[in-house]
Design a protein around this motif. Structure first.
Motif, PDB file in Angstrom:
ATOM      1  N   MET A 159       0.827  -1.194   0.000  1.00 35.75           N
ATOM      2  CA  MET A 159       0.000   0.000   0.000  1.00 35.75           C
ATOM      3  C   MET A 159       0.870   1.256   0.000  1.00 35.75           C
ATOM      4  O   MET A 159       0.498   2.253  -0.601  1.00 35.75           O
ATOM      5  N   GLN A 160       2.024   1.191   0.656  1.00 34.71           N
ATOM      6  CA  GLN A 160       2.907   2.350   0.642  1.00 34.71           C
ATOM      7  C   GLN A 160       3.435   2.612  -0.761  1.00 34.71           C
ATOM      8  O   GLN A 160       3.512   3.764  -1.191  1.00 34.71           O
ATOM      9  N   LEU A 161       3.778   1.563  -1.493  1.00 41.12           N
ATOM     10  CA  LEU A 161       4.223   1.719  -2.891  1.00 41.12           C
ATOM     11  C   LEU A 161       3.086   2.294  -3.740  1.00 41.12           C
ATOM     12  O   LEU A 161       3.288   3.224  -4.523  1.00 41.12           O
ATOM     13  N   ILE A 162       1.882   1.742  -3.574  1.00 47.90           N
ATOM     14  CA  ILE A 162       0.726   2.213  -4.340  1.00 47.90           C
ATOM     15  C   ILE A 162       0.491   3.701  -4.106  1.00 47.90           C
ATOM     16  O   ILE A 162       0.324   4.478  -5.048  1.00 47.90           O
ATOM     17  N   PHE A 163       0.494   4.116  -2.838  1.00 47.32           N
ATOM     18  CA  PHE A 163       0.242   5.527  -2.543  1.00 47.32           C
ATOM     19  C   PHE A 163       1.420   6.413  -2.905  1.00 47.32           C
ATOM     20  O   PHE A 163       1.239   7.581  -3.233  1.00 47.32           O
ATOM     21  N   GLY A 164       2.631   5.859  -2.869  1.00 47.51           N
ATOM     22  CA  GLY A 164       3.770   6.623  -3.362  1.00 47.51           C
ATOM     23  C   GLY A 164       3.576   6.994  -4.818  1.00 47.51           C
ATOM     24  O   GLY A 164       3.876   8.111  -5.242  1.00 47.51           O
TER      25      GLY A 164
ATOM     26  N   LEU B  45       0.478   6.970  -6.414  1.00 43.93           N
ATOM     27  CA  LEU B  45      -0.725   7.819  -6.525  1.00 43.93           C
ATOM     28  C   LEU B  45      -0.406   9.282  -6.216  1.00 43.93           C
ATOM     29  O   LEU B  45      -1.006  10.180  -6.805  1.00 43.93           O
ATOM     30  N   SER B  46       0.532   9.509  -5.308  1.00 45.13           N
ATOM     31  CA  SER B  46       0.887  10.893  -4.976  1.00 45.13           C
ATOM     32  C   SER B  46       1.550  11.589  -6.165  1.00 45.13           C
ATOM     33  O   SER B  46       1.570  12.811  -6.229  1.00 45.13           O
ATOM     34  N   LYS B  47       2.067  10.804  -7.113  1.00 40.71           N
ATOM     35  CA  LYS B  47       2.683  11.362  -8.328  1.00 40.71           C
ATOM     36  C   LYS B  47       1.711  11.348  -9.507  1.00 40.71           C
ATOM     37  O   LYS B  47       2.072  11.729 -10.611  1.00 40.71           O
ATOM     38  N   GLY B  48       0.507  10.821  -9.279  1.00 43.29           N
ATOM     39  CA  GLY B  48      -0.472  10.760 -10.363  1.00 43.29           C
ATOM     40  C   GLY B  48      -0.406   9.480 -11.170  1.00 43.29           C
ATOM     41  O   GLY B  48      -1.045   9.373 -12.211  1.00 43.29           O
TER      42      GLY B  48
ATOM     43  N   LYS C 181      -4.530  12.524  -8.096  1.00 47.62           N
ATOM     44  CA  LYS C 181      -3.521  12.353  -7.044  1.00 47.62           C
ATOM     45  C   LYS C 181      -4.174  12.142  -5.692  1.00 47.62           C
ATOM     46  O   LYS C 181      -5.149  12.813  -5.352  1.00 47.62           O
ATOM     47  N   ALA C 182      -3.603  11.206  -4.935  1.00 47.59           N
ATOM     48  CA  ALA C 182      -3.993  10.979  -3.548  1.00 47.59           C
ATOM     49  C   ALA C 182      -2.728  10.743  -2.740  1.00 47.59           C
ATOM     50  O   ALA C 182      -1.866   9.966  -3.141  1.00 47.59           O
TER      51      ALA C 182
ATOM     52  N   GLN D 228      -5.545  15.703  -4.136  1.00 45.19           N
ATOM     53  CA  GLN D 228      -5.045  16.992  -4.612  1.00 45.19           C
ATOM     54  C   GLN D 228      -5.427  17.077  -6.081  1.00 45.19           C
ATOM     55  O   GLN D 228      -4.661  16.717  -6.965  1.00 45.19           O
ATOM     56  N   ASN D 229      -6.672  17.520  -6.323  1.00 42.16           N
ATOM     57  CA  ASN D 229      -7.241  17.423  -7.661  1.00 42.16           C
ATOM     58  C   ASN D 229      -8.064  18.648  -8.022  1.00 42.16           C
ATOM     59  O   ASN D 229      -8.468  19.420  -7.157  1.00 42.16           O
TER      60      ASN D 229
END
Length: 123
Positions: free
Chosen positions: A1-6, A8-11, A61-62, A81-82
């Motif tokens: 989940m940390q990789l996924i959100f890493g 997602l934070s970049k889009g 982005k999330a 952040q959208n």
């Protein structure tokens, strides 16, 4: 989940979408007009994610702020952040309760500010 959100934070939503199991179930919690469940990965992609891609300006982005893990469950506190195509800011706050098994995401229960959803997309 940390990789996924890493990502997602970049889009980059590809790792998130790839992690979904075929039996993925995503529920918008609550009792109002936005509450519903998307059953199956194809439903999530065709109904929910297709809508995200048309109602938000890319990239979506999330950012995760907190992870809490216990067994097969990971709780993620996050914020978006959208913006919408017509320029409205849409920075919702989320709590996602996720169930994973064998490295795949099988269930996501999403808690969010539905008043903000209403004001942004119906106002």
């Amino acid at each position: 989940m940390q990789l996924i959100f890493g990502e997602l934070s970049k889009g980059n939503d590809a790792p998130f979408l790839d992690a979904m199991a075929d039996d993925m179930q995503w529920t918008w919690m609550g009792s109002g007009p936005w509450s519903r469940t998307f059953k199956g990965k194809q439903s999530v992609l065709d109904e929910l994610w297709a809508s995200v891609r048309t109602t938000l300006t890319p990239p979506y982005k999330a950012m995760a702020h907190q992870f809490i893990a216990d067994g097969d469950y990971v709780v993620v506190e996050a914020s978006g952040q959208n913006t919408t195509p017509d320029g409205k800011v849409y920075n919702n706050k989320y709590c996602w309760v996720c169930r994973l098994s064998a490295g795949k995401l099988h269930e996501l229960r999403e808690y969010m500010d539905t008043q903000l959803v209403t004001e942004t997309f119906q106002g």
